[in-house]
Design an enzyme around this catalytic site. Structure first.
Site: not given
Ligand SMILES: *Cc1c(COP(=O)(O)O)cnc(C)c1O
Length: 361
Positions: A102, A173, A197
């Protein structure tokens, strides 16, 4: 309905209590005769729900007053673009820490807007994967900001250190680890996370940003991703995903009821320790990540004999242990064990792993 333990990486499992509460008031929210999803985002009622969600989030993370909380759309990937569009202010140089999938994606997207330096911190030594500690990050003197990802959802890699870089703007993040442990928000300038999530419903993205970072309207950003526009419209410049916002609010209340992040962190540590212990106990299950970089949220592991993968998944599924398949780019297995996963889910998985090893090992 048999009990199902959902190990999906995202959208992921929601807390049972939250689901029951949402069901209870699904068609008749607060005795109004309407569902929360049927009422205007500009109504007094919804504005109250939205404000409460923000306050509960502030309480949980102990967010200082000089930080703003924005509820946006476009997911974490939307922020991969929004961050450079909003924060560069004409600068070109930025630092992007590459610790896995990511953070690398964020770096690639940033290239559209600036000249990011890719700083690779993922290393391997004697079969062990580890991440360089912050003191060894090769930061550029004159970069506009540092971007990194404290939990790599796909790689199962985590950074637990708090960032302390003199006079540097820090962007993180937190998509797959927000609210999983205590952090000091003051050490960051911008924290962002897609909700799907560790909070629950897809569709909403949370941004926690130091107010002084929001200086002016971005000249290049679409208005719906422009921090100043979002801020002055109280996250309602366009119609927000009201149902996701409401559900997130229920999750925040649930977390408070669990005793807040101190307790949640303890439980998350216990859950992940148990699972890693099981993996390390024999050479039938493999995880070669250095202890200090092992994710508490996404436990990636491999079977010694990959040809058994599909049998493992099939048998687990039959027992209600769902979605354990690893991400296609890393293979193997991944147990995503966010806040909503109860300890009994971990214990059931471990029992199954013992049985499976005895049977096929
Ligand atoms: C899932 C994830 C993303 C992408 O999130 P979207 O909301 O789908 O854009 C980005 N970063 C991390 C760490 C993630 O886990």
């Amino acid at each position: 309905m048999n009990i199902v333990y959902n190990f999906s990486a995202g959208p992921a499992m929601m807390p049972q209590d939250v689901m029951l509460k949402a069901r209870e008031e699904f068609q008749n929210w607060n005795q109004s005769g309407s569902s929360i999803m049927e009422i205007s985002h500009r109504s007094e009622e919804f504005i109250q729900v939205a404000a409460e969600a923000e306050q509960d989030l502030r309480d949980l993370l102990n967010i200082p007053d000089d930080f703003k909380v924005l509820f946006c759309q476009g997911g974490a990937r939307g922020q991969f673009s929004a961050i450079p569009m909003n924060l560069l202010n004409g600068a070109r140089k930025t630092d992007y820490i590459n610790s896995g999938y990511w953070s690398y994606c964020a770096y690639i997207e940033a290239k559209k807007y600036c000249t990011p330096s890719e700083i690779c911190i993922k290393k391997q030594c004697d079969e062990k994967i580890f991440l360089l500690p912050m003191s060894q990050w090769n930061i550029n003197q004159n970069s506009a900001y540092i971007h990194y990802c404290p939990n790599e959802t796909i790689d199962g890699l985590s950074i637990y250190e708090e960032p302390v870089f003199e006079k540097k703007v820090i962007i993180a993040d937190f998509s797959s680890c927000i609210l999983s442990r205590v952090i000091n928000v003051n050490n960051y300038d911008l924290i962002y996370a897609g909700a799907q999530k560790n909070i629950g419903p897809a569709g909403i993205t949370i941004i926690i940003i130091k107010e002084k970072m929001i200086r002016c309207f971005s000249k290049i950003s679409p208005s719906i991703l422009d921090y100043k526009t979002i801020l002055i419209h109280q996250s309602m410049f366009n119609t927000p995903p009201t149902f996701s916002w409401y559900l997130s609010g229920l999750v925040f209340k649930w977390l408070k009821k669990q005793g807040g992040l101190k307790n949640i962190e303890k439980l998350n540590k216990k859950k992940s320790d148990l699972l890693y212990k099981k993996i390390d106990e024999s050479d039938f299950y493999i995880n070669n990540i250095n202890d200090i970089n092992r994710s508490m949220m996404n436990v990636v592991f491999y079977l010694k004999y990959p040809q058994l993968n599909h049998i493992f998944l099939e048998e687990a599924d039959k027992l209600g242990l769902k979605y354990l398949k690893g991400h296609r780019i890393v293979g193997g297995m991944r147990a995503s064990i966010y806040n909503a996963m109860p300890l009994t889910g971990i214990k059931t998985l471990i029992k199954f792993m013992s049985y499976f090893e005895n049977r096929y090992g």
